[in-house]
Motif scaffolding. Structure first.
Motif, PDB file in Angstrom:
ATOM      1  N   UNK A 119       6.678  -6.156 -15.191  1.00 44.32           N
ATOM      2  CA  UNK A 119       7.294  -5.394 -14.101  1.00 44.32           C
ATOM      3  C   UNK A 119       8.811  -5.324 -14.278  1.00 44.32           C
ATOM      4  N   UNK A 120       9.385  -6.395 -14.781  1.00 43.32           N
ATOM      5  CA  UNK A 120      10.830  -6.446 -15.011  1.00 43.32           C
ATOM      6  C   UNK A 120      11.202  -5.666 -16.262  1.00 43.32           C
ATOM      7  N   UNK A 121      10.440  -5.852 -17.336  1.00 45.00           N
ATOM      8  CA  UNK A 121      10.764  -5.216 -18.619  1.00 45.00           C
ATOM      9  C   UNK A 121      10.273  -3.780 -18.699  1.00 45.00           C
ATOM     10  N   UNK A 122       9.285  -3.428 -17.879  1.00 45.40           N
ATOM     11  CA  UNK A 122       8.721  -2.090 -17.924  1.00 45.40           C
ATOM     12  C   UNK A 122       7.699  -1.947 -19.038  1.00 45.40           C
ATOM     13  N   UNK A 123       7.103  -0.765 -19.111  1.00 43.24           N
ATOM     14  CA  UNK A 123       6.103  -0.466 -20.145  1.00 43.24           C
ATOM     15  C   UNK A 123       6.349   0.959 -20.622  1.00 43.24           C
ATOM     16  N   UNK A 124       7.079   1.076 -21.715  1.00 44.20           N
ATOM     17  CA  UNK A 124       7.455   2.396 -22.225  1.00 44.20           C
ATOM     18  C   UNK A 124       6.235   3.222 -22.593  1.00 44.20           C
ATOM     19  N   UNK A 125       5.210   2.587 -23.166  1.00 48.17           N
ATOM     20  CA  UNK A 125       4.015   3.312 -23.585  1.00 48.17           C
ATOM     21  C   UNK A 125       3.305   3.972 -22.404  1.00 48.17           C
ATOM     22  N   UNK A 126       3.367   3.338 -21.235  1.00 46.45           N
ATOM     23  CA  UNK A 126       2.710   3.883 -20.044  1.00 46.45           C
ATOM     24  C   UNK A 126       3.665   4.651 -19.139  1.00 46.45           C
ATOM     25  N   UNK A 127       4.918   4.814 -19.567  1.00 45.17           N
ATOM     26  CA  UNK A 127       5.877   5.560 -18.762  1.00 45.17           C
ATOM     27  C   UNK A 127       6.365   4.823 -17.537  1.00 45.17           C
ATOM     28  N   UNK A 128       6.393   3.481 -17.614  1.00 46.01           N
ATOM     29  CA  UNK A 128       6.857   2.663 -16.486  1.00 46.01           C
ATOM     30  C   UNK A 128       8.231   2.099 -16.841  1.00 46.01           C
ATOM     31  N   UNK A 129       9.304   2.576 -16.204  1.00 47.80           N
ATOM     32  CA  UNK A 129      10.655   2.121 -16.555  1.00 47.80           C
ATOM     33  C   UNK A 129      10.944   0.710 -16.073  1.00 47.80           C
ATOM     34  N   UNK A 130      11.593  -0.070 -16.936  1.00 48.38           N
ATOM     35  CA  UNK A 130      11.983  -1.422 -16.570  1.00 48.38           C
ATOM     36  C   UNK A 130      13.400  -1.468 -16.038  1.00 48.38           C
ATOM     37  N   UNK A 131      13.956  -2.665 -15.995  1.00 49.65           N
ATOM     38  CA  UNK A 131      15.298  -2.869 -15.457  1.00 49.65           C
ATOM     39  C   UNK A 131      16.380  -2.603 -16.502  1.00 49.65           C
ATOM     40  N   UNK A 132      16.009  -2.637 -17.796  1.00 45.68           N
ATOM     41  CA  UNK A 132      17.021  -2.516 -18.847  1.00 45.68           C
ATOM     42  C   UNK A 132      17.820  -1.223 -18.761  1.00 45.68           C
ATOM     43  N   UNK A 133      17.173  -0.136 -18.318  1.00 41.21           N
ATOM     44  CA  UNK A 133      17.905   1.132 -18.248  1.00 41.21           C
ATOM     45  C   UNK A 133      18.932   1.120 -17.115  1.00 41.21           C
ATOM     46  N   UNK A 134      18.792   0.175 -16.181  1.00 39.49           N
ATOM     47  CA  UNK A 134      19.772   0.003 -15.111  1.00 39.49           C
ATOM     48  C   UNK A 134      20.813  -1.044 -15.486  1.00 39.49           C
ATOM     49  N   UNK A 135      20.347  -2.131 -16.076  1.00 38.59           N
ATOM     50  CA  UNK A 135      21.226  -3.231 -16.495  1.00 38.59           C
ATOM     51  C   UNK A 135      20.790  -3.669 -17.892  1.00 38.59           C
ATOM     52  N   UNK A 136      21.420  -3.150 -18.956  1.00 34.53           N
ATOM     53  CA  UNK A 136      21.004  -3.464 -20.336  1.00 34.53           C
ATOM     54  C   UNK A 136      20.958  -4.956 -20.650  1.00 34.53           C
ATOM     55  N   UNK A 137      21.762  -5.760 -19.976  1.00 33.34           N
ATOM     56  CA  UNK A 137      21.798  -7.186 -20.264  1.00 33.34           C
ATOM     57  C   UNK A 137      20.635  -7.975 -19.695  1.00 33.34           C
ATOM     58  N   UNK A 138      19.819  -7.332 -18.869  1.00 30.21           N
ATOM     59  CA  UNK A 138      18.685  -7.993 -18.235  1.00 30.21           C
ATOM     60  C   UNK A 138      17.467  -7.814 -19.133  1.00 30.21           C
ATOM     61  N   UNK A 139      17.290  -8.725 -20.090  1.00 29.94           N
ATOM     62  CA  UNK A 139      16.219  -8.586 -21.065  1.00 29.94           C
ATOM     63  C   UNK A 139      15.156  -9.647 -20.954  1.00 29.94           C
ATOM     64  N   UNK A 140      14.430  -9.819 -22.048  1.00 29.01           N
ATOM     65  CA  UNK A 140      13.287 -10.731 -22.094  1.00 29.01           C
ATOM     66  C   UNK A 140      13.664 -12.165 -21.750  1.00 29.01           C
ATOM     67  N   UNK A 141      14.716 -12.700 -22.380  1.00 24.00           N
ATOM     68  CA  UNK A 141      15.075 -14.095 -22.172  1.00 24.00           C
ATOM     69  C   UNK A 141      15.467 -14.360 -20.726  1.00 24.00           C
ATOM     70  N   UNK A 142      16.224 -13.435 -20.141  1.00 27.35           N
ATOM     71  CA  UNK A 142      16.620 -13.602 -18.736  1.00 27.35           C
ATOM     72  C   UNK A 142      15.398 -13.589 -17.826  1.00 27.35           C
ATOM     73  N   UNK A 143      14.493 -12.656 -18.073  1.00 30.00           N
ATOM     74  CA  UNK A 143      13.288 -12.549 -17.251  1.00 30.00           C
ATOM     75  C   UNK A 143      12.424 -13.797 -17.388  1.00 30.00           C
ATOM     76  N   UNK A 144      12.251 -14.282 -18.613  1.00 30.39           N
ATOM     77  CA  UNK A 144      11.437 -15.473 -18.828  1.00 30.39           C
ATOM     78  C   UNK A 144      12.035 -16.689 -18.134  1.00 30.39           C
ATOM     79  N   UNK A 145      13.339 -16.826 -18.193  1.00 32.24           N
ATOM     80  CA  UNK A 145      14.007 -17.964 -17.558  1.00 32.24           C
ATOM     81  C   UNK A 145      13.803 -17.946 -16.048  1.00 32.24           C
ATOM     82  N   UNK A 146      13.951 -16.776 -15.443  1.00 31.12           N
ATOM     83  CA  UNK A 146      13.793 -16.650 -13.997  1.00 31.12           C
ATOM     84  C   UNK A 146      12.342 -16.896 -13.565  1.00 31.12           C
ATOM     85  N   UNK A 147      11.397 -16.363 -14.325  1.00 38.65           N
ATOM     86  CA  UNK A 147       9.989 -16.532 -13.964  1.00 38.65           C
ATOM     87  C   UNK A 147       9.511 -17.952 -14.194  1.00 38.65           C
ATOM     88  N   UNK A 148      10.065 -18.617 -15.184  1.00 41.75           N
ATOM     89  CA  UNK A 148       9.710 -20.016 -15.413  1.00 41.75           C
ATOM     90  C   UNK A 148      10.124 -20.866 -14.219  1.00 41.75           C
TER      91      UNK A 148
END
Length: 363
Positions: A252-281
């Motif tokens: 939900x945070x990263x989005x799914x480009x293949x399914x046309x679901x935009x993630x947060x990166x297009x709004x905030x490029x610095x919000x990537x996988x590592x940040x999302x994993x840290x917060x969800x952990x």
């Protein structure tokens, strides 16, 4: 994204080898004896009491649970639509290739239940997000190699031809009007597990990763290697460093480009996988994270800004990407019987011959 990791064949066969003597538990002429004192680990020894391996009680319990799990019979749920494409191009040859390998190398005589998208399957999610799978080419006509509609002696819709082929191979085909195959599969997974079976979902679709657990795994077609490959709970944890229970929140945070679901990166490029994993952990789920961000600071200013200003965006992604388990479909007992494979080779050969003859006559 398809994974290239494969399962060690010994694990698939349920063989657990000793640490110091890998042949002892399999080939020893003397049965092992066990000695236990207080809370010391159990010692696995030969009749002459020569220690060849040490396992703690918890390890043995886990091993027993693993063996019990492997004794459960497998049921395969085949997501048909993705294997009918070569990249983004509809291809009946692709279906023939993957289904032939699937029957001969993967499912064998285990039960297989095939699932196909119903008509209007994507409309439910497109009402929430118009871009959802909007770029996918429809696979309703029979498309030839030159992308021209095939007409003539064999005037049949592609899905009907595919369904007929699967039926001849003793595979039930499930197609529910207005329902996506993903949701039908997710609903059937729970019903199959309740019957005491293990589930293997045959699909390249990463949406199914949210269903992975000890008794649910994937087997994915790998075009670059031209074979199927198993993807298990261990593979998921090794790849993402978290439990699959967090997979939906992560996507939900990263989005799914293949399914046309935009993630947060297009709004905030610095919000990537590592940040999302840290917060969800730390917070466990997207909803817990959003609830915490609404009342206190949960990260750096840009993180806090995203989670408060774009909470609706993330919640919509959750609704779109979450697989439903409430589709009106009921598992039939005869779907769980061992599959007769006698017709496989002839049926698939006839299917390929039909394609070859039809394409040749319309060049």
């Amino acid at each position: 994204m398809m994974m290239t990791t494969t399962v060690d064949i010994r694990t698939l066969m349920g063989i657990r080898v000793g640490v110091h003597n890998p042949t002892f538990l399999i080939g020893s002429s003397h049965p092992p004896c066990f000695r236990k004192r207080n809370n010391l680990p159990l010692i696995i020894a030969s009749a002459s009491y020569q220690t060849v391996g040490v396992q703690h009680k918890d390890d043995l319990n886990n091993n027993n649970n693993h063996q019990l799990k492997l004794k459960k019979k497998r049921v395969f749920l085949l997501d048909v639509n993705p294997i009918c494409y070569n990249g983004s191009t509809p291809s009946l040859h692709s279906f023939a290739h993957w289904i032939s390998l699937f029957f001969s190398q993967v499912s064998l005589s285990d039960p297989v239940i095939a699932v196909i998208d119903g008509e209007g399957a994507h409309e439910y999610r497109r009402q929430m997000l118009p871009s959802y799978k909007a770029h996918r080419r429809k696979f309703t006509p029979w498309v030839s190699a030159s992308h021209e509609l095939v007409k003539g002696s064999v005037n049949m819709r592609s899905h009907q031809l595919i369904s007929d082929t699967l039926t001849k191979c003793n595979v039930p085909v499930v197609k529910i009007p207005a329902q996506e195959a993903d949701d039908v599969v997710a609903t059937l997974v729970e019903q199959v597990l309740q019957k005491g079976y293990r589930v293997v979902i045959a699909s390249p679709d990463k949406d199914f990763k949210q269903l992975i657990c000890e008794e649910v795994q994937l087997v994915m077609p790998l075009p670059e290697l031209k074979r199927w490959s198993f993807y298990t709970l261990d593979h998921y944890i090794a790849q993402y460093k978290c439990d699959p229970i967090s997979d939906l929140s992560l996507r939900c945070i990263l989005g799914d480009e293949a399914d046309g679901v935009p993630g947060i990166q297009h709004l905030v490029p610095g919000f990537g996988m590592k940040t999302a994993q840290k917060l969800l952990k730390k917070h466990g789920s997207l909803q817990n994270l959003l609830n915490a961000a609404a009342v206190r600071t949960v990260g750096k200013p840009y993180i806090q800004d995203v989670l408060t200003k774009h909470a609706t965006h993330l919640q919509r992604n959750y609704e779109v990407l979450s697989l439903r388990r409430d589709v009106d479909v009921r598992l039939q007992d005869d779907w769980l019987l061992r599959r007769c494979t006698d017709n496989d080779a002839e049926t698939i050969s006839n299917f390929v011959d039909l394609l070859r003859e039809t394409y040749s006559s319309h060049r």
